[in-house]
Design a protein around this motif. Structure first.
Motif, PDB file in Angstrom:
ATOM      1  N   THR A 409      -1.512  -9.998  15.198  1.00 44.43           N
ATOM      2  CA  THR A 409      -1.750 -10.006  13.759  1.00 44.43           C
ATOM      3  C   THR A 409      -2.459  -8.727  13.319  1.00 44.43           C
ATOM      4  O   THR A 409      -2.100  -8.114  12.307  1.00 44.43           O
ATOM      5  CB  THR A 409      -2.598 -11.230  13.364  1.00 44.43           C
ATOM      6  N   SER A 410      -3.455  -8.311  14.105  1.00 48.43           N
ATOM      7  CA  SER A 410      -4.179  -7.075  13.782  1.00 48.43           C
ATOM      8  C   SER A 410      -3.250  -5.872  13.826  1.00 48.43           C
ATOM      9  O   SER A 410      -3.299  -4.994  12.955  1.00 48.43           O
ATOM     10  CB  SER A 410      -5.338  -6.882  14.763  1.00 48.43           C
ATOM     11  N   LYS A 411      -2.387  -5.817  14.832  1.00 51.98           N
ATOM     12  CA  LYS A 411      -1.428  -4.706  14.931  1.00 51.98           C
ATOM     13  C   LYS A 411      -0.492  -4.696  13.724  1.00 51.98           C
ATOM     14  O   LYS A 411      -0.200  -3.644  13.154  1.00 51.98           O
ATOM     15  CB  LYS A 411      -0.603  -4.840  16.219  1.00 51.98           C
ATOM     16  N   GLY A 412      -0.036  -5.884  13.327  1.00 51.99           N
ATOM     17  CA  GLY A 412       0.869  -5.974  12.189  1.00 51.99           C
ATOM     18  C   GLY A 412       0.209  -5.529  10.903  1.00 51.99           C
ATOM     19  O   GLY A 412       0.822  -4.831  10.078  1.00 51.99           O
ATOM     20  N   GLU A 413      -1.053  -5.888  10.737  1.00 51.42           N
ATOM     21  CA  GLU A 413      -1.779  -5.503   9.526  1.00 51.42           C
ATOM     22  C   GLU A 413      -1.993  -3.993   9.471  1.00 51.42           C
ATOM     23  O   GLU A 413      -1.842  -3.361   8.412  1.00 51.42           O
ATOM     24  CB  GLU A 413      -3.116  -6.230   9.467  1.00 51.42           C
ATOM     25  N   VAL A 414      -2.342  -3.396  10.628  1.00 48.89           N
ATOM     26  CA  VAL A 414      -2.528  -1.942  10.675  1.00 48.89           C
ATOM     27  C   VAL A 414      -1.228  -1.225  10.347  1.00 48.89           C
ATOM     28  O   VAL A 414      -1.197  -0.249   9.581  1.00 48.89           O
ATOM     29  CB  VAL A 414      -3.054  -1.515  12.059  1.00 48.89           C
ATOM     30  N   PHE A 415      -0.129  -1.725  10.914  1.00 44.78           N
ATOM     31  CA  PHE A 415       1.175  -1.112  10.653  1.00 44.78           C
ATOM     32  C   PHE A 415       1.523  -1.200   9.171  1.00 44.78           C
ATOM     33  O   PHE A 415       1.975  -0.230   8.553  1.00 44.78           O
ATOM     34  CB  PHE A 415       2.245  -1.802  11.492  1.00 44.78           C
ATOM     35  N   ALA A 416       1.314  -2.375   8.592  1.00 44.08           N
ATOM     36  CA  ALA A 416       1.670  -2.587   7.183  1.00 44.08           C
ATOM     37  C   ALA A 416       0.844  -1.698   6.259  1.00 44.08           C
ATOM     38  O   ALA A 416       1.362  -1.097   5.312  1.00 44.08           O
ATOM     39  CB  ALA A 416       1.479  -4.060   6.815  1.00 44.08           C
ATOM     40  N   VAL A 417      -0.454  -1.578   6.533  1.00 40.34           N
ATOM     41  CA  VAL A 417      -1.306  -0.750   5.684  1.00 40.34           C
ATOM     42  C   VAL A 417      -0.954   0.729   5.844  1.00 40.34           C
ATOM     43  O   VAL A 417      -1.044   1.511   4.891  1.00 40.34           O
ATOM     44  CB  VAL A 417      -2.801  -1.000   6.007  1.00 40.34           C
ATOM     45  N   GLY A 418      -0.507   1.113   7.036  1.00 38.42           N
ATOM     46  CA  GLY A 418      -0.041   2.479   7.234  1.00 38.42           C
ATOM     47  C   GLY A 418       1.142   2.801   6.331  1.00 38.42           C
ATOM     48  O   GLY A 418       1.227   3.901   5.755  1.00 38.42           O
ATOM     49  N   ARG A 419       2.035   1.833   6.185  1.00 38.93           N
ATOM     50  CA  ARG A 419       3.164   2.024   5.274  1.00 38.93           C
ATOM     51  C   ARG A 419       2.698   2.099   3.823  1.00 38.93           C
ATOM     52  O   ARG A 419       3.260   2.832   3.008  1.00 38.93           O
ATOM     53  CB  ARG A 419       4.173   0.879   5.450  1.00 38.93           C
ATOM     54  N   VAL A 420       1.651   1.338   3.493  1.00 40.62           N
ATOM     55  CA  VAL A 420       1.099   1.389   2.129  1.00 40.62           C
ATOM     56  C   VAL A 420       0.520   2.777   1.846  1.00 40.62           C
ATOM     57  O   VAL A 420       0.718   3.337   0.761  1.00 40.62           O
ATOM     58  CB  VAL A 420       0.015   0.305   1.949  1.00 40.62           C
ATOM     59  N   GLN A 421      -0.178   3.344   2.830  1.00 41.47           N
ATOM     60  CA  GLN A 421      -0.719   4.702   2.671  1.00 41.47           C
ATOM     61  C   GLN A 421       0.393   5.706   2.410  1.00 41.47           C
ATOM     62  O   GLN A 421       0.291   6.565   1.537  1.00 41.47           O
ATOM     63  CB  GLN A 421      -1.500   5.105   3.925  1.00 41.47           C
ATOM     64  N   LEU A 422       1.450   5.588   3.197  1.00 41.85           N
ATOM     65  CA  LEU A 422       2.584   6.497   3.033  1.00 41.85           C
ATOM     66  C   LEU A 422       3.196   6.363   1.644  1.00 41.85           C
ATOM     67  O   LEU A 422       3.516   7.355   0.980  1.00 41.85           O
ATOM     68  CB  LEU A 422       3.635   6.215   4.119  1.00 41.85           C
TER      69      LEU A 422
END
Length: 531
Positions: A409-422
């Motif tokens: 879950t933590s990995k998924g959240e980090v990945f998703a927020v990375g896409r938000v930054q982009l």
């Protein structure tokens, strides 16, 4: 007055949709629910017999199922597990076919007063039931969080053992019909068919990717992938090589290279959704037909043959898994004993077996007997093995606990927020967001990123094996990216061919050492932890 074919087709769609919606509320895999509903429909004679012709099944259904499966396989994941998959899909299928045939033939010889079941029939039956169908298994794996590598091995094995089994089916069908058999000639035909079919598919897939790069229209590109799937199959069959392997090769190239080189993100989603729906439609019809066809095949008088068929299939699958596992350990990371148990019990039969069974020539001797045996195997694996697989996973300790799911879950959240930054950066760059609003949103997002990374590090401390596996995967992907960069430099005229080969050789050497270290780590790690 009987229902017309169009009304029957409409009812099948209505039933498939209703079952799909119903399974959202019960803990039963969709494909298994379809079979159960089909059996009830057949028993109550709610729909008249629907005959699926061999041409429809082979030329329409099969390319759709195989192209969609290959399209969704990540070729890097496939390469990483290629040795394990190859051992299960080639020696494993040949071994399963042979053991199943020997057990079946021996059983009929011992059956006093039984039908005259030849070696040709026995090997034909063995080849048909060697093909596995992972749909319900993979759905259960996703629900329970079973390790990624095991899922990949099962999915990859299914795609390629389907291809091998269909080629074997074509070779052995002639024997069952009374043709002369020459082992050397049959072996040569098998190799040429598999290799030639796969090669044709790869070439067509890469060529179609080039064509798709000339347009940016999701409707046109969906049409082009449809043309590719069916033309690969038909061209290969016209050349007397494996249309199945051609479709698999074309699907792999489209899903891994066509989507990167030739499709925009919007097109990629549209093409993927189209093929997902096409496969859903075909699987829905086939799994309903499995249940409905049961009323056509009279199991009662053939109960001895049915029990023999199931026992032979189990022996064949056991041989395919447990005899190839030691060989896999020599060429790849060893398969833990618990994984071998899941590979054995999770070898569900389904759509491909049905496709091959329904395509048996009408005038084939003992066709009804073969159909009864194949249907019995499919229903047994779906209803007995499929429904008990979750319990087996629990017993073998392969279901991830809450802590492991917390890490994911933590990995998924980090990945998703990375896409938000982009996306935030792109919105500013395109003028969709003012600088003042960007300066307001960016710090909030940065604080969120720091929190999530802290949570991820905390979760990672409890899952060192998962972190090590993640590092191996990252290093492997970086090496692939380095190879791509070297090739691009050569194509751009920046380096000579000699330098390119030298640099690629150095990267390959690092690949080799990475594989060795990964294999040693896998062998020295406790199986339960590595899973």
């Amino acid at each position: 007055m009987g229902l017309g074919i169009e009304v029957q087709a409409l009812w099948l769609l209505i039933i498939a949709a209703a079952v799909a919606m119903f399974t959202k509320y019960i803990r039963l895999p969709y494909t298994i629910a379809l079979v159960v509903v089909g059996i009830v429909m057949g028993a109550l004679d709610l729909l008249p017999q629907m005959l699926l012709t061999p041409e429809l099944v082979f030329h329409i259904f099969l390319p759709i199922l195989l192209f969609e499966a290959a399209f969704n396989i990540d070729i890097l994941d496939l390469q990483k597990n290629a040795r394990s998959i190859a051992m299960l899909a080639l020696p494993g299928v040949l071994l399963a076919t042979t053991v199943t045939a020997v057990v079946t033939y021996s059983g009929f010889q011992l059956w006093n007063g039984g039908p005259d079941f030849s070696w040709g029939h026995a090997f034909l039956f063995g080849a048909i039931v060697a093909a596995t169908d992972p749909i319900s298994v993979l759905a259960l794996f996703k629900e329970l969080g079973v390790t990624r590598r095991l899922s990949l091995i099962i999915e990859g094995e299914s795609i390629f053992n389907d291809g091998v089994a269909v080629v074997l089916f074509g070779v052995l069908l002639g024997i069952a019909q009374g043709d002369d058999f020459n082992l050397l000639s049959a072996g040569r035909q098998f190799v040429v068919s598999v290799v030639g079919g796969g090669g044709i598919g790869v070439i067509l897939g890469l060529a179609m990717a080039k064509v798709m790069s000339l347009v940016d229209d999701h409707l046109i590109e969906i049409t082009l992938t449809t043309i590719l799937a069916f033309s690969a199959y038909l061209l290969a069959e016209h050349l007397h090589i494996s249309g199945v392997m051609a479709v698999i090769g074309a699907g792999l190239m489209t899903g891994n290279y066509g989507t990167r080189w030739a499709m925009s993100p919007t097109t990629r989603v549209s093409v993927s959704d189209f093929w997902e729906y096409a496969a859903f439609l075909v699987n829905s019809v086939l799994f309903l037909m499995i249940g409905i066809e049961v009323k056509i095949v009279h199991f009662g008088p053939l109960w001895v043959a049915v029990l023999l068929a199931v026992a032979a299939m189990i022996c064949g699958r056991a041989a395919a898994v447990f005899c190839t596992a030691p060989l896999i350990g020599k060429v790849d990371k060893p398969l833990p004993g618990s994984w071998q148990g899941v590979l054995f019990w999770g070898g569900i039969r389904g759509a491909i077996c049905m496709v091959l069974a329904l395509s048996l020539p009408i005038d084939l001797p003992l066709r009804q007997l073969l159909m009864a045996m194949i249907f019995a195997v499919v229903i047994f694996t779906l209803l007995v093995q499929g429904l008990s697989l979750k319990m087996v996973l629990h017993k073998l300790g392969l279901i991830r606990g809450d802590s492991q799911q917390s890490y994911e879950t933590s990995k998924g959240e980090v990945f998703a927020v990375g896409r938000v930054q982009l996306e935030l950066e792109q919105m500013v760059g395109r003028g969709l967001l003012s600088q003042s609003n960007y300066e307001l949103l960016a710090p909030r997002l940065q604080d969120r990123v720091k929190e999530l990374h802290a949570d991820l590090e905390e979760a990672a401390a409890e899952h060192q094996n998962a972190v090590a596996e993640e590092l191996d995967l990252a290093e492997e992907r970086l090496l692939h990216a380095e190879k791509d960069g070297i090739k691009e430099a050569y194509l751009a005229g920046i380096i000579s061919e000699k330098v390119m080969k030298k640099l690629l050789s150095q990267v390959d050497e690092r690949f080799f050492f990475l594989e060795i270290s990964t294999k040693k780590r896998g062998a020295s790690t406790d199986p339960k932890e590595s899973e």
